[in-house]
Design a protein around this motif. Structure first.
Motif, PDB file in Angstrom:
ATOM      1  N   MET A 182       0.858  -1.241   0.164  1.00 57.28           N
ATOM      2  CA  MET A 182      -0.022   0.179  -0.013  1.00 57.28           C
ATOM      3  C   MET A 182       0.948   1.107   0.047  1.00 57.28           C
ATOM      4  O   MET A 182       1.633   1.333   0.774  1.00 57.28           O
ATOM      5  CB  MET A 182      -0.908   0.039   1.193  1.00 57.28           C
ATOM      6  N   PRO A 183       0.765   2.104  -1.070  1.00 57.37           N
ATOM      7  CA  PRO A 183       1.599   3.237  -0.955  1.00 57.37           C
ATOM      8  C   PRO A 183       1.327   4.296   0.125  1.00 57.37           C
ATOM      9  O   PRO A 183       0.214   4.315   0.365  1.00 57.37           O
ATOM     10  CB  PRO A 183       1.319   3.805  -2.494  1.00 57.37           C
ATOM     11  N   GLU A 201       2.335  17.059  -7.821  1.00 53.91           N
ATOM     12  CA  GLU A 201       3.039  16.084  -8.860  1.00 53.91           C
ATOM     13  C   GLU A 201       4.243  15.653  -8.232  1.00 53.91           C
ATOM     14  O   GLU A 201       4.411  14.434  -8.519  1.00 53.91           O
ATOM     15  CB  GLU A 201       3.523  17.147 -10.041  1.00 53.91           C
ATOM     16  N   ILE A 202       5.047  16.138  -7.429  1.00 52.52           N
ATOM     17  CA  ILE A 202       6.292  15.621  -6.851  1.00 52.52           C
ATOM     18  C   ILE A 202       5.750  14.504  -6.084  1.00 52.52           C
ATOM     19  O   ILE A 202       6.256  13.465  -6.335  1.00 52.52           O
ATOM     20  CB  ILE A 202       7.007  16.661  -5.849  1.00 52.52           C
ATOM     21  N   PHE A 203       4.931  14.554  -5.351  1.00 51.63           N
ATOM     22  CA  PHE A 203       4.420  13.305  -4.573  1.00 51.63           C
ATOM     23  C   PHE A 203       3.956  12.277  -5.447  1.00 51.63           C
ATOM     24  O   PHE A 203       4.333  10.813  -5.225  1.00 51.63           O
ATOM     25  CB  PHE A 203       3.150  13.657  -3.541  1.00 51.63           C
ATOM     26  N   ARG A 255       6.577  10.211  -7.211  1.00 50.94           N
ATOM     27  CA  ARG A 255       7.416   9.572  -6.286  1.00 50.94           C
ATOM     28  C   ARG A 255       6.559   8.249  -5.498  1.00 50.94           C
ATOM     29  O   ARG A 255       6.970   7.493  -4.785  1.00 50.94           O
ATOM     30  CB  ARG A 255       8.059  10.234  -4.910  1.00 50.94           C
ATOM     31  N   GLY A 256       5.661   8.144  -5.850  1.00 50.73           N
ATOM     32  CA  GLY A 256       4.644   6.874  -5.801  1.00 50.73           C
ATOM     33  C   GLY A 256       3.828   7.065  -4.517  1.00 50.73           C
ATOM     34  O   GLY A 256       3.579   6.381  -3.982  1.00 50.73           O
ATOM     35  N   TYR A 270      11.584  10.885   2.995  1.00 51.87           N
ATOM     36  CA  TYR A 270      11.161  10.322   4.179  1.00 51.87           C
ATOM     37  C   TYR A 270      10.373   9.098   4.110  1.00 51.87           C
ATOM     38  O   TYR A 270      10.639   8.122   4.680  1.00 51.87           O
ATOM     39  CB  TYR A 270      10.559  11.252   5.488  1.00 51.87           C
ATOM     40  N   LEU A 271       9.131   9.322   3.448  1.00 56.41           N
ATOM     41  CA  LEU A 271       8.160   8.491   3.347  1.00 56.41           C
ATOM     42  C   LEU A 271       8.661   7.067   2.381  1.00 56.41           C
ATOM     43  O   LEU A 271       8.153   6.285   2.580  1.00 56.41           O
ATOM     44  CB  LEU A 271       6.828   8.819   2.777  1.00 56.41           C
TER      45      LEU A 271
END
Length: 528
Positions: free
Chosen positions: A1-2, A17-19, A22-23, A304-305
């Motif tokens: 789960m992303p 868009e960046i988020f 990065r999936g 971080y995530l």
């Protein structure tokens, strides 16, 4: 789960868009942050929360944030986030400390010009069909003296722009060294000297216990008649009631304010004065700055995530996942030792030396040094964190030395801080016992054995019979309960220190009573 991120304030679409690139799933709900109940109801579904200033991340919100791992503030100030509650919940809080520095500095310069030439009033008058050319007699900026209170990143940029305008610049900042002052072209002075000499005073310091009402009625009375005040930093730095009186009687020639003690400032008494220019907290409000901080916070949160990397965190240092179990207790120790030094110091620190002995010396200690430095700076710069602390120290010319060596004591690991100030050296040392709790072992050359507590009292006194009884009696009369009492002295009848943990805050009147006890050299409250 992303991972899933909620954006609860207005943020550039580029961040979304960046988020996604990065999936990371990103839900853009820019109005949600203004409704604390809706935010609290929604937060449980998210791993990250990206905010600006409208969202308040309270303890109640965090209590319902079971998945939340990181809060990212697109901007500098994190006073809208309950940092202790986030830390207790295990939530990293990040900010973007440099993203809007130029924008905020430029706004301060713009307000200085607006004030000097009565531009807002002249604009309104002209648009009403009046041609009051003789009414608006301004003053030149060139040749005037600007006093900058707080000469960090933003203050230094303001100073640079002012020097380009041929102004003289004075700077008051406890952590600004003479070398750094010379490098940026300002004269380092104490606060009273700045107040007495400046034609214009611009505030660029965070709001904390030391800086609240730094321009009080007493401070304003020390200024030159006709001085102009500019505040693009934080509401609460200026006593607004005292400022109004000084404006009305003509002692203060004018004020330009972008921030207020209560915001939104809908009905402020200062609004009625003609010699006051006001803007609605626009310091960071440019397209460039908002784009920059949005991109920065999205990148940091994504790192971080997805990878576990921590940057610009206000409540955690940069430590890898493998190192964290070993280093976390020593990070806490180093930070608390630094915080102790920062609260004891009566003047600015020029050099901080951190020495690691024994087993801890074989670990990666840079994060520990950064934590110690952040702790030391925090009483003055409350938004500093272990990531940003080295850069802040560098821009102020504060020298930091790190030494690692084999054990030279009875302890498996020992961390020692020595801060050099104009009043002399401050030396503290501590360790982490097997229970994982940081312990203070020495202050100067005096042995003490004390746990750190949220509220403490620190005293230096002459070693005289009866002191402890008088001290405890004063606390008892004020209904202040003592949790622990640690004592030490260098010799009989010599210098003694005490570290006392208490249940709750100490009344100011009781602190004054402690300072008045016979033989007391210093008595201060400590927060950890």
């Amino acid at each position: 789960m992303p991972p899933r991120v909620l954006i609860s304030d207005s943020l550039s679409p580029a961040a979304v868009e960046i988020f996604r690139l990065r999936g990371i799933e990103a839900d853009f709900e820019p109005s949600l942050g203004k409704d604390k109940d809706r935010l609290a109801a929604a937060i449980a579904a998210y791993d990250g929360l990206a905010i600006r200033s409208a969202t308040r991340v309270t303890a109640d919100v965090l209590a319902r944030a079971d998945r939340l791992k990181v809060v990212g503030r697109a901007g500098i100030g994190v006073d809208n986030v309950d940092i202790p509650a986030a830390t207790a919940k295990g939530v990293i809080v990040m900010n973007t400390p440099s993203g809007n520095s130029v924008t905020t500095a430029e706004h301060a310069i713009a307000l200085m010009f607006a004030l000097a030439r009565d531009i807002p009033a002249a604009d309104a008058s002209t648009k009403r069909g009046r041609w009051e050319k003789n009414r608006f007699l301004g003053v030149e900026i060139a040749g005037k003296t600007l006093g900058v209170i707080g000469c960090g990143n933003i203050g230094a940029i303001v100073a640079d722009r002012a020097l380009g305008l041929k102004m003289r610049v004075l700077a008051f900042d406890p952590f600004l060294t003479e070398e750094r002052a010379q490098a940026i072209g300002v004269e380092k002075v104490d606060l009273d000297d700045l107040l007495a000499r400046a034609d214009v005073i611009s505030l660029h310091t965070p709001l904390n216990a030391q800086t609240r009402n730094i321009l009080s009625a007493e401070a304003l009375a020390k200024t030159r008649r006709g001085v102009r005040i500019i505040n693009c930093a934080r509401g609460g730095l200026v006593d607004e009631a005292a400022l109004r009186r000084a404006l009305e009687d003509g002692h203060v020639g004018g004020a330009a304010l972008d921030v207020f003690a209560v915001e939104p400032a809908i009905d402020n008494p200062l609004f009625a004065l003609e010699n006051v220019v006001c803007t609605p907290h626009l310091g960071a409000s440019t397209a460039e700055a908002q784009e920059k901080v949005a991109l920065q916070i999205a990148e940091q949160m994504s790192d971080y995530l997805t990878r576990g990397a921590v940057s610009n965190a206000v409540n955690f240092p940069s430590i890898s996942a493998e190192e964290a179990p070993r280093l976390a207790p020593f990070v806490a120790l180093a930070e608390k030792l630094g915080l102790l030094v920062g609260q004891i110091a009566r003047c600015g620190v020029d050099t901080l030396s951190v020495t690691f002995e024994g087993a801890i010396a074989r670990e990666k200690t840079k994060a520990l040094t950064a934590a110690a430095l952040a702790g030391m700076l925090r009483p003055i710069l409350d938004s500093v964190n272990p990531v940003s602390a080295p850069a802040i120290a560098k821009e102020r010319g504060l020298s930091v030395d790190e030494v690692s060596r084999a054990a030279q004591s009875d302890y498996e690991s020992l961390v020692t801080l020595v801060a050099k100030t104009r009043d002399g050296d401050i030396k503290v040392a501590g360790t982490v016992f097997h229970d994982g709790k940081p312990r203070l072992l020495r202050i100067g050359e005096i042995n003490v054995d004390a746990e750190f507590a949220p509220s403490m009292i620190y005293t230096e006194n002459e070693d005289r019979p009866g002191y402890i009884g008088r001290f405890a009696g004063a606390l008892g009369e004020s209904q202040v309960n003592i949790a622990t009492f640690a004592l030490g002295r260098d010799r009989p009848g010599g210098r003694a220190v005490a570290l006392v943990a208490i249940d709750g805050p100490l009344p100011e009147a009781t602190l004054a009573e402690l300072r008045a006890l016979p033989g007391v050299k210093q008595a201060i409250t400590l927060k950890f």
